[in-house]
Scaffold this motif. Structure first.
Motif, PDB file in Angstrom:
ATOM      1  N   MET A 204       0.858  -1.172   0.000  1.00 29.36           N
ATOM      2  CA  MET A 204       0.000   0.000   0.000  1.00 29.36           C
ATOM      3  C   MET A 204       0.900   1.229   0.000  1.00 29.36           C
ATOM      4  SD  MET A 204      -2.734   1.379   2.853  1.00 29.36           S
ATOM      5  CE  MET A 204      -3.431  -0.208   3.056  1.00 29.36           C
ATOM      6  N   GLY A 205       0.641   2.135  -0.931  1.00 30.01           N
ATOM      7  CA  GLY A 205       1.451   3.328  -1.041  1.00 30.01           C
ATOM      8  C   GLY A 205       1.083   4.382  -0.014  1.00 30.01           C
ATOM      9  N   ASP A 206       1.973   5.350   0.130  1.00 34.38           N
ATOM     10  CA  ASP A 206       1.745   6.428   1.107  1.00 34.38           C
ATOM     11  C   ASP A 206       0.477   7.218   0.799  1.00 34.38           C
ATOM     12  OD1 ASP A 206       3.994   5.724   2.494  1.00 34.38           O
ATOM     13  OD2 ASP A 206       5.271   7.290   1.623  1.00 34.38           O
ATOM     14  N   GLU A 207       0.225   7.463  -0.480  1.00 36.15           N
ATOM     15  CA  GLU A 207      -0.960   8.239  -0.847  1.00 36.15           C
ATOM     16  C   GLU A 207      -2.242   7.486  -0.479  1.00 36.15           C
ATOM     17  OE1 GLU A 207      -3.136  10.050  -4.787  1.00 36.15           O
ATOM     18  OE2 GLU A 207      -0.955   9.860  -4.792  1.00 36.15           O
TER      19      GLU A 207
ATOM     20  N   LEU B 186      -2.510   5.106   1.753  1.00 38.71           N
ATOM     21  CA  LEU B 186      -2.572   5.042   3.209  1.00 38.71           C
ATOM     22  C   LEU B 186      -3.099   6.363   3.773  1.00 38.71           C
ATOM     23  CD1 LEU B 186      -2.079   3.427   5.752  1.00 38.71           C
ATOM     24  CD2 LEU B 186       0.292   4.225   5.737  1.00 38.71           C
ATOM     25  N   GLY B 187      -2.679   7.468   3.198  1.00 44.70           N
ATOM     26  CA  GLY B 187      -3.195   8.775   3.616  1.00 44.70           C
ATOM     27  C   GLY B 187      -4.693   8.888   3.398  1.00 44.70           C
ATOM     28  N   ASP B 188      -5.189   8.342   2.279  1.00 45.41           N
ATOM     29  CA  ASP B 188      -6.629   8.347   2.020  1.00 45.41           C
ATOM     30  C   ASP B 188      -7.378   7.536   3.071  1.00 45.41           C
ATOM     31  OD1 ASP B 188      -6.241   9.900  -0.240  1.00 45.41           O
ATOM     32  OD2 ASP B 188      -6.372   8.197  -1.633  1.00 45.41           O
TER      33      ASP B 188
ATOM     34  N   VAL C  12      -8.221  -4.468  -2.017  1.00 47.02           N
ATOM     35  CA  VAL C  12      -7.806  -5.450  -1.017  1.00 47.02           C
ATOM     36  C   VAL C  12      -8.203  -6.849  -1.483  1.00 47.02           C
ATOM     37  CG1 VAL C  12      -8.192  -6.302   1.342  1.00 47.02           C
ATOM     38  CG2 VAL C  12      -7.837  -3.854   0.946  1.00 47.02           C
ATOM     39  N   ARG C  13      -9.429  -6.975  -1.966  1.00 47.96           N
ATOM     40  CA  ARG C  13      -9.899  -8.288  -2.425  1.00 47.96           C
ATOM     41  C   ARG C  13      -9.029  -8.810  -3.576  1.00 47.96           C
ATOM     42  NH1 ARG C  13     -15.933  -8.268  -3.729  1.00 47.96           N
ATOM     43  NH2 ARG C  13     -15.175  -7.071  -5.485  1.00 47.96           N
ATOM     44  N   ASP C  14      -8.605  -7.908  -4.462  1.00 50.53           N
ATOM     45  CA  ASP C  14      -7.726  -8.313  -5.567  1.00 50.53           C
ATOM     46  C   ASP C  14      -6.322  -8.654  -5.083  1.00 50.53           C
ATOM     47  OD1 ASP C  14      -9.821  -7.935  -7.323  1.00 50.53           O
ATOM     48  OD2 ASP C  14      -9.101  -5.978  -8.035  1.00 50.53           O
ATOM     49  N   ASP C  15      -5.797  -7.835  -4.162  1.00 49.04           N
ATOM     50  CA  ASP C  15      -4.434  -8.033  -3.668  1.00 49.04           C
ATOM     51  C   ASP C  15      -4.312  -9.220  -2.718  1.00 49.04           C
ATOM     52  OD1 ASP C  15      -3.690  -5.800  -5.101  1.00 49.04           O
ATOM     53  OD2 ASP C  15      -3.494  -4.483  -3.351  1.00 49.04           O
ATOM     54  N   ALA C  16      -5.368  -9.501  -1.976  1.00 48.21           N
ATOM     55  CA  ALA C  16      -5.327 -10.566  -0.969  1.00 48.21           C
ATOM     56  C   ALA C  16      -6.627 -11.377  -1.042  1.00 48.21           C
ATOM     57  CB  ALA C  16      -5.128  -9.971   0.420  1.00 48.21           C
ATOM     58  N   PRO C  17      -6.766 -12.215  -2.062  1.00 44.84           N
ATOM     59  CA  PRO C  17      -8.013 -12.973  -2.231  1.00 44.84           C
ATOM     60  C   PRO C  17      -8.424 -13.782  -0.992  1.00 44.84           C
ATOM     61  CG  PRO C  17      -6.583 -13.278  -4.140  1.00 44.84           C
ATOM     62  CD  PRO C  17      -5.797 -12.508  -3.113  1.00 44.84           C
ATOM     63  N   ARG C  18      -7.466 -14.162  -0.173  1.00 53.00           N
ATOM     64  CA  ARG C  18      -7.783 -14.919   1.038  1.00 53.00           C
ATOM     65  C   ARG C  18      -8.669 -14.115   1.996  1.00 53.00           C
ATOM     66  NH1 ARG C  18      -3.280 -12.215   1.972  1.00 53.00           N
ATOM     67  NH2 ARG C  18      -2.724 -11.556   4.073  1.00 53.00           N
TER      68      ARG C  18
ATOM     69  N   TYR D 267      -4.511  -4.456   8.188  1.00 47.50           N
ATOM     70  CA  TYR D 267      -3.310  -5.035   8.773  1.00 47.50           C
ATOM     71  C   TYR D 267      -3.039  -6.424   8.192  1.00 47.50           C
ATOM     72  CZ  TYR D 267       0.343  -6.290  11.973  1.00 47.50           C
ATOM     73  OH  TYR D 267       1.552  -6.666  12.482  1.00 47.50           O
ATOM     74  N   GLU D 268      -4.078  -7.241   8.089  1.00 49.54           N
ATOM     75  CA  GLU D 268      -3.894  -8.580   7.524  1.00 49.54           C
ATOM     76  C   GLU D 268      -3.427  -8.527   6.079  1.00 49.54           C
ATOM     77  OE1 GLU D 268      -6.442 -12.006   8.109  1.00 49.54           O
ATOM     78  OE2 GLU D 268      -7.537 -10.821   9.594  1.00 49.54           O
ATOM     79  N   ALA D 269      -3.930  -7.586   5.316  1.00 50.47           N
ATOM     80  CA  ALA D 269      -3.594  -7.502   3.897  1.00 50.47           C
ATOM     81  C   ALA D 269      -2.220  -6.897   3.664  1.00 50.47           C
ATOM     82  CB  ALA D 269      -4.656  -6.688   3.158  1.00 50.47           C
ATOM     83  N   TYR D 270      -1.867  -5.870   4.432  1.00 46.16           N
ATOM     84  CA  TYR D 270      -0.681  -5.085   4.120  1.00 46.16           C
ATOM     85  C   TYR D 270       0.299  -4.920   5.273  1.00 46.16           C
ATOM     86  CZ  TYR D 270      -3.680  -3.910   0.208  1.00 46.16           C
ATOM     87  OH  TYR D 270      -4.513  -3.989  -0.883  1.00 46.16           O
ATOM     88  N   GLN D 271      -0.017  -5.478   6.442  1.00 49.55           N
ATOM     89  CA  GLN D 271       0.835  -5.332   7.624  1.00 49.55           C
ATOM     90  C   GLN D 271       1.066  -3.862   7.967  1.00 49.55           C
ATOM     91  OE1 GLN D 271       1.903  -8.208   9.461  1.00 49.55           O
ATOM     92  NE2 GLN D 271       0.307  -8.979   8.107  1.00 49.55           N
ATOM     93  N   VAL D 272      -0.011  -3.058   7.851  1.00 48.23           N
ATOM     94  CA  VAL D 272       0.018  -1.638   8.184  1.00 48.23           C
ATOM     95  C   VAL D 272      -1.021  -1.400   9.263  1.00 48.23           C
ATOM     96  CG1 VAL D 272      -0.395   0.694   7.332  1.00 48.23           C
ATOM     97  CG2 VAL D 272       0.767  -0.956   5.879  1.00 48.23           C
ATOM     98  N   ASP D 273      -0.605  -0.782  10.358  1.00 44.36           N
ATOM     99  CA  ASP D 273      -1.516  -0.503  11.465  1.00 44.36           C
ATOM    100  C   ASP D 273      -2.167   0.857  11.254  1.00 44.36           C
ATOM    101  OD1 ASP D 273      -2.867  -0.211  13.834  1.00 44.36           O
ATOM    102  OD2 ASP D 273      -1.078  -0.166  15.095  1.00 44.36           O
ATOM    103  N   VAL D 274      -3.486   0.847  11.017  1.00 40.12           N
ATOM    104  CA  VAL D 274      -4.239   2.090  10.896  1.00 40.12           C
ATOM    105  C   VAL D 274      -5.226   2.231  12.042  1.00 40.12           C
ATOM    106  CG1 VAL D 274      -4.027   2.283   8.399  1.00 40.12           C
ATOM    107  CG2 VAL D 274      -5.978   1.069   9.381  1.00 40.12           C
ATOM    108  N   GLY D 275      -5.076   1.418  13.074  1.00 43.06           N
ATOM    109  CA  GLY D 275      -6.047   1.396  14.145  1.00 43.06           C
ATOM    110  C   GLY D 275      -5.872   2.448  15.215  1.00 43.06           C
ATOM    111  N   GLY D 276      -4.844   3.256  15.133  1.00 49.41           N
ATOM    112  CA  GLY D 276      -4.569   4.263  16.155  1.00 49.41           C
ATOM    113  C   GLY D 276      -5.666   5.280  16.310  1.00 49.41           C
ATOM    114  N   PRO D 277      -5.322   6.497  16.667  1.00 47.88           N
ATOM    115  CA  PRO D 277      -6.333   7.493  16.985  1.00 47.88           C
ATOM    116  C   PRO D 277      -7.226   7.843  15.824  1.00 47.88           C
ATOM    117  CG  PRO D 277      -4.151   8.493  16.902  1.00 47.88           C
ATOM    118  CD  PRO D 277      -3.973   7.021  16.778  1.00 47.88           C
ATOM    119  N   GLY D 278      -6.798   7.664  14.606  1.00 47.85           N
ATOM    120  CA  GLY D 278      -7.613   8.018  13.436  1.00 47.85           C
ATOM    121  C   GLY D 278      -8.284   6.872  12.920  1.00 47.85           C
TER     122      GLY D 278
END
Length: 149
Positions: free
Chosen positions: A1-4, A6-8, A68-74, A138-149
């Motif tokens: 997942m790119g920075d842009e 992720l920002g969205d 996400v569905r395309d990148d991680a069919p599981r 997180y499961e798809a990209y190992q990126v934590d977006v669960g914080g305050p936002g």
């Protein structure tokens, strides 16, 4: 997942968090106050519109959930669950606004309590949806977006 992208995701999550906070603040005000119904109605409309935007941005032709569905069919089952929750969130917010419109200005304590209960149910549903969305990312990209936002 790119920075842009992720920002969205962060912007969408922040918008939903802000809209739910506005509803929570309106619910915390005394129902006996003159502007309670209108303040709550405006906050609910704001949340409803934010949900609508979220659905359009995540389910659209270039939508994040479809990617996400395309990148991680599981994870297709989790994606479908989130898409299904979008319908629930939209329906709950629409029905709550309609219910509030039917509450008299000189409402009873029971009417106000029932509206508050429905609004709290909506907020809890939004919170669970945001949590499941963060888990999916997180499961798809190992990126934590669960914080305050």
């Amino acid at each position: 997942m790119g920075d842009e992208e992720l920002g969205d995701v962060w912007r969408r999550r922040e918008a939903i968090l802000d809209a739910t906070a506005a509803v929570e603040a309106a619910l915390a005000a005394p129902a006996a106050g003159e502007g309670w119904r209108e303040t709550l109605r405006n906050a609910l409309i704001g949340l409803h519109l934010t949900i609508h935007d979220h659905v359009a941005e995540t389910e659209g032709p270039d939508g994040f959930l479809l990617r996400v569905r395309d990148d991680a069919p599981r994870l297709a089952r989790q994606v479908e669950r989130l898409i299904g929750e979008h319908t629930d969130l939209t329906d709950l917010s629409t029905k709550l606004i309609e219910r509030l419109d039917g509450v008299a200005l000189e409402r009873t304590e029971e009417e106000a309590a029932a509206v508050r209960d429905d609004a709290l149910h909506l907020l809890a549903t939004v919170v669970r949806h945001r949590q499941r969305g963060a888990d999916l990312i997180y499961e798809a990209y190992q990126v934590d977006v669960g914080g305050p936002g």
